[in-house]
Motif scaffolding. Structure first.
Motif, PDB file in Angstrom:
ATOM      1  N   PRO A  46       0.842  -1.210   0.000  1.00 22.87           N
ATOM      2  CA  PRO A  46       0.000   0.000   0.000  1.00 22.87           C
ATOM      3  C   PRO A  46       0.869   1.249   0.000  1.00 22.87           C
ATOM      4  CG  PRO A  46      -0.021  -1.071   2.147  1.00 22.87           C
ATOM      5  CD  PRO A  46       0.722  -1.980   1.219  1.00 22.87           C
ATOM      6  N   GLU A  47       0.373   2.267  -0.648  1.00 19.16           N
ATOM      7  CA  GLU A  47       1.119   3.516  -0.752  1.00 19.16           C
ATOM      8  C   GLU A  47       0.702   4.437   0.388  1.00 19.16           C
ATOM      9  OE1 GLU A  47       1.613   7.179  -3.887  1.00 19.16           O
ATOM     10  OE2 GLU A  47       1.093   5.203  -4.623  1.00 19.16           O
ATOM     11  N   TYR A  48       1.658   4.813   1.212  1.00 15.94           N
ATOM     12  CA  TYR A  48       1.394   5.702   2.335  1.00 15.94           C
ATOM     13  C   TYR A  48       1.863   7.097   1.971  1.00 15.94           C
ATOM     14  CZ  TYR A  48       0.738   1.410   4.996  1.00 15.94           C
ATOM     15  OH  TYR A  48       0.298   0.211   5.432  1.00 15.94           O
ATOM     16  N   LEU A  49       0.998   8.048   2.123  1.00 18.44           N
ATOM     17  CA  LEU A  49       1.331   9.435   1.825  1.00 18.44           C
ATOM     18  C   LEU A  49       1.063  10.285   3.053  1.00 18.44           C
ATOM     19  CD1 LEU A  49      -0.309   9.804  -1.696  1.00 18.44           C
ATOM     20  CD2 LEU A  49       2.100   9.450  -1.173  1.00 18.44           C
ATOM     21  N   ILE A  50       1.967  11.212   3.327  1.00 20.80           N
ATOM     22  CA  ILE A  50       1.769  12.168   4.412  1.00 20.80           C
ATOM     23  C   ILE A  50       0.981  13.332   3.843  1.00 20.80           C
ATOM     24  CG2 ILE A  50       2.902  13.708   6.035  1.00 20.80           C
ATOM     25  CD1 ILE A  50       5.277  11.790   6.000  1.00 20.80           C
ATOM     26  N   LYS A  51      -0.118  13.634   4.507  1.00 25.33           N
ATOM     27  CA  LYS A  51      -0.999  14.706   4.056  1.00 25.33           C
ATOM     28  C   LYS A  51      -0.949  15.854   5.055  1.00 25.33           C
ATOM     29  CE  LYS A  51      -3.974  11.187   2.189  1.00 25.33           C
ATOM     30  NZ  LYS A  51      -5.073  10.333   2.549  1.00 25.33           N
ATOM     31  N   ASP A  54      -1.734  15.785   9.152  1.00 22.24           N
ATOM     32  CA  ASP A  54      -1.515  14.448   9.709  1.00 22.24           C
ATOM     33  C   ASP A  54      -0.716  14.573  11.001  1.00 22.24           C
ATOM     34  OD1 ASP A  54      -2.823  13.134   7.719  1.00 22.24           O
ATOM     35  OD2 ASP A  54      -1.029  12.370   6.717  1.00 22.24           O
ATOM     36  N   LEU A  56       2.098  13.166  13.229  1.00 23.49           N
ATOM     37  CA  LEU A  56       3.272  12.312  13.093  1.00 23.49           C
ATOM     38  C   LEU A  56       3.976  12.216  14.436  1.00 23.49           C
ATOM     39  CD1 LEU A  56       4.746  13.705   9.754  1.00 23.49           C
ATOM     40  CD2 LEU A  56       3.195  11.777  10.070  1.00 23.49           C
TER      41      LEU A  56
END
Length: 83
Positions: A46-51, A54, A56
């Motif tokens: 799966p592709e994880y993207l920081i938006k 978010d 962290l």
């Protein structure tokens, strides 16, 4: 001294003879057949993207207490030894 050395050679030879096994005696990979090998199905990760917005969490740990205080000043100064 010569007798001790000779005994050591005999013991090493005996261990070498006892430890050798043929490939038929080995239990691992007995179900594999000769010829082309079966390939595992490809699964896309799966592709994880920081938006934006978010949350962290970054935890930097070191054996050096001064470095720990530099990167994590809110943590206590005792080393708990965690993993």
């Amino acid at each position: 001294m010569k007798n001790l050395l000779l005994s050591g050679v005999y013991i090493m030879f005996a261990i070498n003879i006892i430890s050798c096994r043929t490939t038929k005696d080995m239990k691992y990979f007995q179900d594999l057949k000769d010829g082309p090998q079966q390939e595992l199905p490809h699964q896309d990760a799966p592709e994880y993207l920081i938006k934006p917005d978010d949350n962290l969490y970054v935890d930097i740990q070191s054996m050096n207490m001064e470095v720990n205080l530099l990167f994590s000043p809110s943590k206590s100064t005792t080393n708990s030894g965690g993993t």
